[in-house]
Design a protein around this motif. Structure first.
Motif, PDB file in Angstrom:
ATOM      1  N   GLY A 168      82.208  -9.428 -52.134  1.00  0.00           N
ATOM      2  CA  GLY A 168      82.882  -8.161 -52.377  1.00  0.00           C
ATOM      3  C   GLY A 168      82.563  -7.099 -51.340  1.00  0.00           C
ATOM      4  N   GLN A 169      81.944  -7.453 -50.251  1.00  0.00           N
ATOM      5  CA  GLN A 169      81.526  -6.498 -49.228  1.00  0.00           C
ATOM      6  C   GLN A 169      82.729  -5.893 -48.510  1.00  0.00           C
ATOM      7  OE1 GLN A 169      79.100  -8.429 -46.365  1.00  0.00           O
ATOM      8  NE2 GLN A 169      79.451  -6.913 -44.823  1.00  0.00           N
ATOM      9  N   ILE A 170      82.604  -4.610 -48.175  1.00  0.00           N
ATOM     10  CA  ILE A 170      83.692  -3.909 -47.492  1.00  0.00           C
ATOM     11  C   ILE A 170      83.508  -4.042 -45.987  1.00  0.00           C
ATOM     12  CG2 ILE A 170      84.731  -1.642 -47.111  1.00  0.00           C
ATOM     13  CD1 ILE A 170      83.753  -0.937 -49.965  1.00  0.00           C
ATOM     14  N   ARG A 171      84.551  -4.455 -45.313  1.00  0.00           N
ATOM     15  CA  ARG A 171      84.506  -4.633 -43.857  1.00  0.00           C
ATOM     16  C   ARG A 171      85.421  -3.602 -43.204  1.00  0.00           C
ATOM     17  NH1 ARG A 171      84.074  -9.321 -46.350  1.00  0.00           N
ATOM     18  NH2 ARG A 171      82.557 -10.864 -45.667  1.00  0.00           N
ATOM     19  N   LYS A 191      89.752  -2.495 -49.580  1.00  0.00           N
ATOM     20  CA  LYS A 191      88.492  -1.742 -49.542  1.00  0.00           C
ATOM     21  C   LYS A 191      88.179  -1.134 -50.903  1.00  0.00           C
ATOM     22  CE  LYS A 191      88.456  -0.414 -44.662  1.00  0.00           C
ATOM     23  NZ  LYS A 191      88.509   0.710 -43.725  1.00  0.00           N
ATOM     24  N   LEU A 192      89.186  -0.525 -51.522  1.00  0.00           N
ATOM     25  CA  LEU A 192      88.968   0.106 -52.822  1.00  0.00           C
ATOM     26  C   LEU A 192      88.643  -0.939 -53.888  1.00  0.00           C
ATOM     27  CD1 LEU A 192      91.736   2.856 -52.756  1.00  0.00           C
ATOM     28  CD2 LEU A 192      89.262   3.182 -52.562  1.00  0.00           C
ATOM     29  N   SER A 193      89.293  -2.089 -53.810  1.00  0.00           N
ATOM     30  CA  SER A 193      89.042  -3.170 -54.766  1.00  0.00           C
ATOM     31  C   SER A 193      87.602  -3.678 -54.633  1.00  0.00           C
ATOM     32  CB  SER A 193      90.035  -4.303 -54.529  1.00  0.00           C
ATOM     33  OG  SER A 193      89.720  -5.403 -55.339  1.00  0.00           O
ATOM     34  N   LYS A 194      87.158  -3.879 -53.404  1.00  0.00           N
ATOM     35  CA  LYS A 194      85.804  -4.363 -53.168  1.00  0.00           C
ATOM     36  C   LYS A 194      84.763  -3.318 -53.576  1.00  0.00           C
ATOM     37  CE  LYS A 194      87.138  -7.616 -49.583  1.00  0.00           C
ATOM     38  NZ  LYS A 194      87.084  -7.957 -48.177  1.00  0.00           N
ATOM     39  N   LEU A 195      85.073  -2.061 -53.318  1.00  0.00           N
ATOM     40  CA  LEU A 195      84.184  -0.980 -53.737  1.00  0.00           C
ATOM     41  C   LEU A 195      84.055  -0.971 -55.253  1.00  0.00           C
ATOM     42  CD1 LEU A 195      82.501   1.497 -52.897  1.00  0.00           C
ATOM     43  CD2 LEU A 195      84.587   2.861 -53.132  1.00  0.00           C
ATOM     44  N   ASN A 196      85.170  -1.151 -55.933  1.00  0.00           N
ATOM     45  CA  ASN A 196      85.158  -1.192 -57.390  1.00  0.00           C
ATOM     46  C   ASN A 196      84.311  -2.362 -57.897  1.00  0.00           C
ATOM     47  OD1 ASN A 196      85.946  -0.261 -59.971  1.00  0.00           O
ATOM     48  ND2 ASN A 196      87.485  -1.871 -60.066  1.00  0.00           N
ATOM     49  N   GLU A 197      84.388  -3.523 -57.243  1.00  0.00           N
ATOM     50  CA  GLU A 197      83.576  -4.685 -57.616  1.00  0.00           C
ATOM     51  C   GLU A 197      82.082  -4.371 -57.483  1.00  0.00           C
ATOM     52  OE1 GLU A 197      84.678  -8.236 -55.480  1.00  0.00           O
ATOM     53  OE2 GLU A 197      86.807  -7.889 -55.866  1.00  0.00           O
ATOM     54  N   LEU A 198      81.710  -3.705 -56.388  1.00  0.00           N
ATOM     55  CA  LEU A 198      80.303  -3.332 -56.194  1.00  0.00           C
ATOM     56  C   LEU A 198      79.830  -2.393 -57.301  1.00  0.00           C
ATOM     57  CD1 LEU A 198      80.231  -2.767 -52.321  1.00  0.00           C
ATOM     58  CD2 LEU A 198      79.097  -4.596 -53.592  1.00  0.00           C
ATOM     59  N   HIS A 199      80.690  -1.452 -57.681  1.00  0.00           N
ATOM     60  CA  HIS A 199      80.349  -0.502 -58.734  1.00  0.00           C
ATOM     61  C   HIS A 199      80.193  -1.223 -60.073  1.00  0.00           C
ATOM     62  CE1 HIS A 199      80.092   3.159 -61.004  1.00  0.00           C
ATOM     63  NE2 HIS A 199      81.199   2.873 -61.678  1.00  0.00           N
ATOM     64  N   LYS A 200      81.128  -2.106 -60.394  1.00  0.00           N
ATOM     65  CA  LYS A 200      81.057  -2.853 -61.658  1.00  0.00           C
ATOM     66  C   LYS A 200      79.830  -3.751 -61.718  1.00  0.00           C
ATOM     67  CE  LYS A 200      85.934  -3.056 -62.919  1.00  0.00           C
ATOM     68  NZ  LYS A 200      87.101  -3.957 -63.068  1.00  0.00           N
TER      69      LYS A 200
END
Length: 193
Positions: free
Chosen positions: A153-156, A164-173
């Motif tokens: 889920g890392q943002i590149r 990017k927003l989807s991966k950021l959301n995964e990190l938050h969850k």
């Protein structure tokens, strides 16, 4: 500069409860070197996971504690002691991997903290490098995007806005970042598009 989350003194067969353990860092607050990189909740979960490792270990050895003081019964307890030791190793490996997935995107490398432990005396002395906790080492936050252990889920830098927003959301969850960190990163992503 690395720091470790571990008991301040060596745990042994006579340690009866995890409540007896004095830790190198408390559950709260977040250690100063990690302040601003991780949330209180993330640190609390890490602390609880390490504490849980010791709780499981002390529960496992509770049943063999009386046996080890009777020399003729020690051989009978050997298979159980070996199983406890193997479970201890396996559980630490799983924990360090799960913690690396959380901390790596934040620019923190997580490894196993080890200490030399001596058992026995004289010619039957055995010195081993034992796992005692987790070690944390800070690197530049920019390196977090290039680290080999980064989660999927890392943002590149090249990702599109939605990705990017989807991966950021995964990190938050996943608890890797706090709500505040999520909002700041989200605003930065939207500003950079």
């Amino acid at each position: 500069m690395p720091f470790e989350l571990k008991p301040q003194i060596q745990i042994n067969i006579l340690t009866k409860s995890v409540d007896e353990i004095v830790w190198t860092h408390p559950r709260s607050p977040v250690p100063p070197v990690l302040a601003g990189r991780i949330s209180k909740a993330t640190w609390a979960r890490t602390f609880d996971a390490v504490r849980g490792q010791y709780d499981e270990y002390l529960s496992a050895i509770k049943g063999i504690r009386p046996i080890i003081f009777i020399p003729c019964l020690v051989p009978c307890s050997m298979p159980k002691m070996m199983k406890i030791s193997q479970d201890w190793q396996d559980n630490w490996l799983a924990l360090v991997q799960s913690q690396a997935e959380i901390y790596t995107p934040l620019g923190v490398q997580v490894t196993l903290a080890k200490e030399l432990h001596c058992m026995g005396s004289g010619s039957s002395r055995n010195i081993r490098n034992e796992i005692v906790g987790l070690s944390f080492e800070l690197g530049p936050e920019v390196q977090a995007q290039q680290h080999i252990y980064a989660p999927s889920g890392q943002i590149r830098p090249g990702d599109d806005l939605v990705s990017k927003l989807s991966k950021l959301n995964e990190l938050h969850k996943a608890g890797a970042i706090s709500g505040k960190e999520y909002e700041v990163a989200k605003a930065k992503i939207q500003q950079d598009r």
